[in-house]
Design an enzyme around this catalytic site. Structure first.
Site, PDB file in Angstrom:
ATOM      1  N   LYS A  32      -1.926  -1.804  -9.147  1.00 32.44           N
ATOM      2  CA  LYS A  32      -1.085  -0.630  -8.987  1.00 32.44           C
ATOM      3  C   LYS A  32       0.347  -1.012  -8.575  1.00 32.44           C
ATOM      4  O   LYS A  32       1.319  -0.506  -9.149  1.00 32.44           O
ATOM      5  CB  LYS A  32      -1.778   0.240  -7.942  1.00 32.44           C
ATOM      6  CG  LYS A  32      -0.993   1.176  -7.171  1.00 32.44           C
ATOM      7  CD  LYS A  32      -1.935   1.934  -6.252  1.00 32.44           C
ATOM      8  CE  LYS A  32      -2.117   1.249  -4.903  1.00 32.44           C
ATOM      9  NZ  LYS A  32      -1.000   1.504  -3.990  1.00 32.44           N
ATOM     10  N   THR A  33       0.462  -1.917  -7.631  1.00 26.32           N
ATOM     11  CA  THR A  33       1.791  -2.343  -7.186  1.00 26.32           C
ATOM     12  C   THR A  33       2.519  -3.058  -8.321  1.00 26.32           C
ATOM     13  O   THR A  33       3.714  -2.867  -8.523  1.00 26.32           O
ATOM     14  CB  THR A  33       1.676  -3.281  -5.972  1.00 26.32           C
ATOM     15  OG1 THR A  33       0.787  -2.680  -5.043  1.00 26.32           O
ATOM     16  CG2 THR A  33       3.014  -3.485  -5.314  1.00 26.32           C
ATOM     17  N   ASP A 217       4.096   6.433  -4.905  1.00 30.69           N
ATOM     18  CA  ASP A 217       2.961   5.548  -4.652  1.00 30.69           C
ATOM     19  C   ASP A 217       1.976   6.276  -3.728  1.00 30.69           C
ATOM     20  O   ASP A 217       2.374   7.166  -2.991  1.00 30.69           O
ATOM     21  CB  ASP A 217       3.476   4.281  -3.967  1.00 30.69           C
ATOM     22  CG  ASP A 217       2.431   3.186  -3.926  1.00 30.69           C
ATOM     23  OD1 ASP A 217       1.391   3.330  -4.592  1.00 30.69           O
ATOM     24  OD2 ASP A 217       2.671   2.180  -3.240  1.00 30.69           O
ATOM     25  N   GLU A 218       0.710   5.905  -3.750  1.00 29.43           N
ATOM     26  CA  GLU A 218      -0.300   6.507  -2.870  1.00 29.43           C
ATOM     27  C   GLU A 218      -0.266   8.033  -2.949  1.00 29.43           C
ATOM     28  O   GLU A 218      -0.291   8.726  -1.923  1.00 29.43           O
ATOM     29  CB  GLU A 218      -0.092   6.055  -1.413  1.00 29.43           C
ATOM     30  CG  GLU A 218       0.012   4.562  -1.204  1.00 29.43           C
ATOM     31  CD  GLU A 218      -1.324   3.839  -1.212  1.00 29.43           C
ATOM     32  OE1 GLU A 218      -2.352   4.459  -1.556  1.00 29.43           O
ATOM     33  OE2 GLU A 218      -1.325   2.629  -0.906  1.00 29.43           O
ATOM     34  N   GLN A 248      -9.351   6.584  -2.434  1.00 31.68           N
ATOM     35  CA  GLN A 248      -8.730   5.956  -1.274  1.00 31.68           C
ATOM     36  C   GLN A 248      -7.899   6.941  -0.459  1.00 31.68           C
ATOM     37  O   GLN A 248      -7.003   6.549   0.285  1.00 31.68           O
ATOM     38  CB  GLN A 248      -7.866   4.773  -1.716  1.00 31.68           C
ATOM     39  CG  GLN A 248      -8.688   3.645  -2.299  1.00 31.68           C
ATOM     40  CD  GLN A 248      -7.838   2.454  -2.674  1.00 31.68           C
ATOM     41  OE1 GLN A 248      -7.236   1.813  -1.834  1.00 31.68           O
ATOM     42  NE2 GLN A 248      -7.778   2.162  -3.964  1.00 31.68           N
ATOM     43  N   ARG A 599     -10.811  -4.299   0.302  1.00 34.35           N
ATOM     44  CA  ARG A 599      -9.709  -5.193   0.688  1.00 34.35           C
ATOM     45  C   ARG A 599     -10.112  -6.638   0.438  1.00 34.35           C
ATOM     46  O   ARG A 599      -9.272  -7.528   0.402  1.00 34.35           O
ATOM     47  CB  ARG A 599      -9.350  -5.059   2.175  1.00 34.35           C
ATOM     48  CG  ARG A 599      -8.848  -3.704   2.651  1.00 34.35           C
ATOM     49  CD  ARG A 599      -7.762  -3.142   1.813  1.00 34.35           C
ATOM     50  NE  ARG A 599      -8.321  -2.233   0.823  1.00 34.35           N
ATOM     51  CZ  ARG A 599      -7.677  -1.855  -0.275  1.00 34.35           C
ATOM     52  NH1 ARG A 599      -6.480  -2.321  -0.528  1.00 34.35           N
ATOM     53  NH2 ARG A 599      -8.234  -1.042  -1.141  1.00 34.35           N
TER      54      ARG A 599
END
Length: 728
Positions: A32-33, A217-218, A248, A599
DNA sequence: GCAATTTACTTTTTT
DNA sequence: AGTAAATTGC
């Protein structure tokens, strides 16, 4: 042109679909980043002006890291992108436009504590007992109402429920007091821009035109106010790209609305939806475990996350006796991992539900000489002495700031007591002025004693003297002489206690940070400094340059990855967390668990304790339902020796005492010692040759052995330096 | 008005 | 158990 060869087809689509609304549903670890970074770089490479790009991230850390990566792709022009958190970007915009909504650009930002203090003050003045309503509760209800954009006109009464009359009174007074103090709380930073844009169409138009490309983002963790802001800002080109993962979403308690991501295509019918379902981060085992748990959530976008990564090690579930045993176990595992040489401390994270869990680990890691860093907890800028200094600075740039005024008016002591302050409050209230600006009125008052007048007047003179000075370019020097003048450093120095020295050093550190800011940002002001530090999150300060094991909450871990993750405290009541008298939101807790698992890149340890100390008492614990939900094909379950004893003794756990601990720890040290040394092991030493271990003590860097060599000599050796090889 | 002692409260998660 | 707030005593 930017080289997009290392992107997969979906990622490339997300990057190159530059026009129109795009929703990227990005599973954990799906790049995603990378997509956001490349998308922005791609836009710039097409000739689009960086200053027409608005990129909203969840943390400052995410923003600065992304900026850094974009800079590597397109060079210095990356500096002109508008990138930051919602709060920091709109705080900046508000500084420019504050005069339009009755604020000055020096407005203060109140954090949660300061908001709570304002509410305490109101309740005191209104004679509302704190036993009935806790100020903290009221603060959180008001905050929720604000970030859900619920106002008096649209359902505030209903939202506040049974006690709405009093709550509304407090609410209105709260808003009035903040306004009078030229102060905004965190929610205002989102709401005030909405007000500003609604009443000043030409200003809105200015920003709509400027921000032709918006990225978020997010997105799953945006709240109603943020959503509304976005809708206002998006111009007719509708170039908006939101990236997120409903699985998330972990900030519902703070007003986040998953609906924003679930119904994105209702808001923008022509949306292009891109799904990133290939995970590049984790092993198949870890992903299978995470997936088997999250699929128990009903309310979610169905998706299949897959990976071509290796199967990897099985996930470890480890039963511990209590929280101390849990910390010891994690320490031993970490020591063993590090001693393999394949894992560095910085590759390891210990994740927990609540900050208070960090303490045990901190103590144990200290003893085991495991380098560690705790993210969060008592953060630097929230320390009392630091907040005191900051209150002075806030008052100097914004003398109307009553909260800051109250904090420092009698610190260091200058003979202004509670009674005098109450008196000043009355005068201020009567004249509808701020406390600071009411001092002259108080001095005029005949009924006030000369001594009190003198004390107030000299405080007034002191602040007045620096009011304009502080706006100088070299404000750092001004602050330094100001702090000298109020002799606050001497107060801590004279205390002479360890605590006092620590506080003294914290203030020095604060000075350094101000100086650094002034040097690095020559065109910014003290107001900007104060603004930026108000919006710093714990995670923003974490520099992963340090080679340390990192300890943090699951919330703070969002967006990060580690080779090895210890997700600790997997117990009913803790993860999922349950607070007395509160209905837990199981689905959100499950997502939190999911975030924790995903993670991990290579290894995942899930631990729980059979007993846990809470408020000084030990309570038996039941393993988390999330552990029950895990697909057992991918796990190994084991127990620590202490937990084994507990299981055998069958609930008679109170008989386990210090002696058991010491015994067990000894056994386990040996089992987990770096070289797998045991008494009786045959070792080879460079100088003394072959020998037999006859005694073993400690572990990790502190491990000592006594070896009896073939020549008959007994040697005491530090394992760390002895360079022994185990032969048998 | 301040220091020492007692009590009350804490453990959600954070911009 | 550990810390902050509140109360007491000077």
């Amino acid at each position: 042109m930017i080289n997009l060869d290392n992107l997969n087809p979906q990622q490339r689509e997300a990057v190159t679909t530059t026009e129109g609304p795009v929703l990227v549903v990005a599973g954990a670890g799906s790049g995603k980043t990378l997509v956001l970074t490349y998308r922005i770089a791609y836009l710039i490479s097409l000739g689009i002006s960086p200053s027409s790009i608005l990129a909203l991230t969840f943390t400052n850390k995410a923003a600065s890291e992304m900026k850094e990566r974009i800079r590597k792709l397109v060079g210095k022009s990356a500096d002109y992108i508008f990138m930051g958190t919602f709060h920091s970007i709109f705080a900046r915009i508000l500084r420019h436009e504050a005069h339009l909504i009755g604020y000055t650009k020096e407005y203060s930002i109140y954090d949660t504590d300061e908001s709570e203090n304002v509410i305490k003050g109101i309740m005191k003045d209104f004679n509302i007992s704190e036993n009935h309503f806790s100020p903290r509760f009221i603060q959180s209800v008001i905050s929720k109402a604000k970030n859900k954009l619920i106002s008096k006109e649209n359902g505030l009464e209903k939202f506040f429920g049974v006690y709405n009359k009093k709550l509304i009174e407090i609410y209105e007074e709260y808003i009035r007091r903040l306004k009078n103090s030229n102060a905004m709380d965190f929610d205002d930073l989102l709401i005030k821009p909405i007000e500003l844009f609604s009443s000043n169409k030409e200003i809105l138009e200015k920003y709509r035109e400027r921000f032709n490309y918006i990225l978020v983002d997010e997105y799953q963790d945006t709240n109603t106010a943020q959503y509304y802001l976005l809708k206002m800002l998006i111009n007719e080109n509708k170039n908006i790209c939101c990236v997120g993962d409903d699985a998330q979403s972990i900030y519902k308690w703070r007003g986040a609305e998953v609906r924003n991501i679930l119904e994105f295509n209702k808001d923008f019918p022509e949306t292009k939806i891109v799904r990133l379902e290939q995970n590049y981060r984790s092993t198949k085992s870890i992903l299978a475990v995470a997936d088997s748990v999250i699929k128990n959530n009903v309310y979610q976008i169905p998706k299949t996350l897959w990976t071509s990564n290796e199967e990897g090690d099985k996930v470890n579930i480890i039963v511990c006796f209590d929280e101390r045993d849990e910390a010891n176990l994690v320490a031993r595992k970490i020591t063993a991992l590090i001693s393999t040489g394949k894992i560095r401390p910085r590759d390891i994270a210990v994740l927990y539900r609540t900050n208070s869990q960090s303490r045990n680990f901190e103590e144990t890691f200290l003893r085991s000489s495991i380098p560690y860093i705790i993210v969060g907890g008592i953060e630097f800028y929230k320390r009392k002495e630091v907040k005191d200094i900051l209150a002075y600075l806030k008052l100097l740039v914004n003398p109307k700031d009553d909260e800051s005024f109250l904090r420092i008016v009698n610190f260091p002591a200058r003979g202004i007591g509670d009674v005098s302050i109450e008196n000043l409050k009355l005068i201020a209230n009567r004249n509808e002025k701020s406390l600071f600006h009411s001092i002259p009125d108080l001095v005029e008052d005949k009924d006030v004693s000369e001594r009190i007048k003198k004390n107030f007047q000299s405080f007034y003179n002191l602040i007045s003297k620096y009011l304009t000075l502080v706006h100088q370019k070299n404000y750092y020097e001004v602050i330094k002489s100001f702090i000298d003048e109020i002799k606050i450093l001497q107060v801590f120095k004279e205390e002479g206690t360890e605590d006092g020295i620590q506080r003294y050093e914290n203030i020095i550190q604060l000075f350094n940070s101000i100086q650094e800011f002034q040097v690095n940002n020559p065109d910014k002001s003290l107001t900007d400094y104060l603004s930026e530090i108000s919006l710093i999150a714990d995670i923003d300060n974490w520099e992963d340059r340090k080679n340390s094991v990192v300890l943090m909450t699951l919330h703070a871990a969002k967006g990060l990855e580690f080779k090895v993750v210890f997700l600790v405290g997997c117990e009913e009541g803790l993860l999922p967390l349950k607070r007395d008298g509160d209905v837990e939101d199981i689905e959100e807790e499950r997502r939190l668990f999911y975030v924790g698992c995903t993670r991990a890149m290579k290894q995942l340890y899930l631990t729980y304790a059979r007993n846990r100390n809470r408020f000084g008492n030990s309570y038996p614990q039941v393993q988390s339902r999330f552990l029950d939900e895990i697909d057992k094909n991918h796990v190994i379950v084991e127990a620590t020796p202490l937990a084994e004893i507990y299981l055998k003794k069958n609930n008679n756990y109170r008989t386990i005492i210090e002696d058991d601990y010491n015994q067990i720890e000894e056994i386990e040290r040996i089992n987990y010692s770096s070289l797998n040394l045991k008494p009786g092991s045959i070792v080879q030493h460079d100088v003394f040759g072959k020998g037999r271990v006859i005694y073993l003590e400690g572990y990790g860097d502190h491990q000592k052995v006594i070896v009896e060599f073939k020549s008959g000599i007994k040697k005491h050796l530090m394992v760390k330096y002895a360079n022994l090889k185990v032969i048998k």
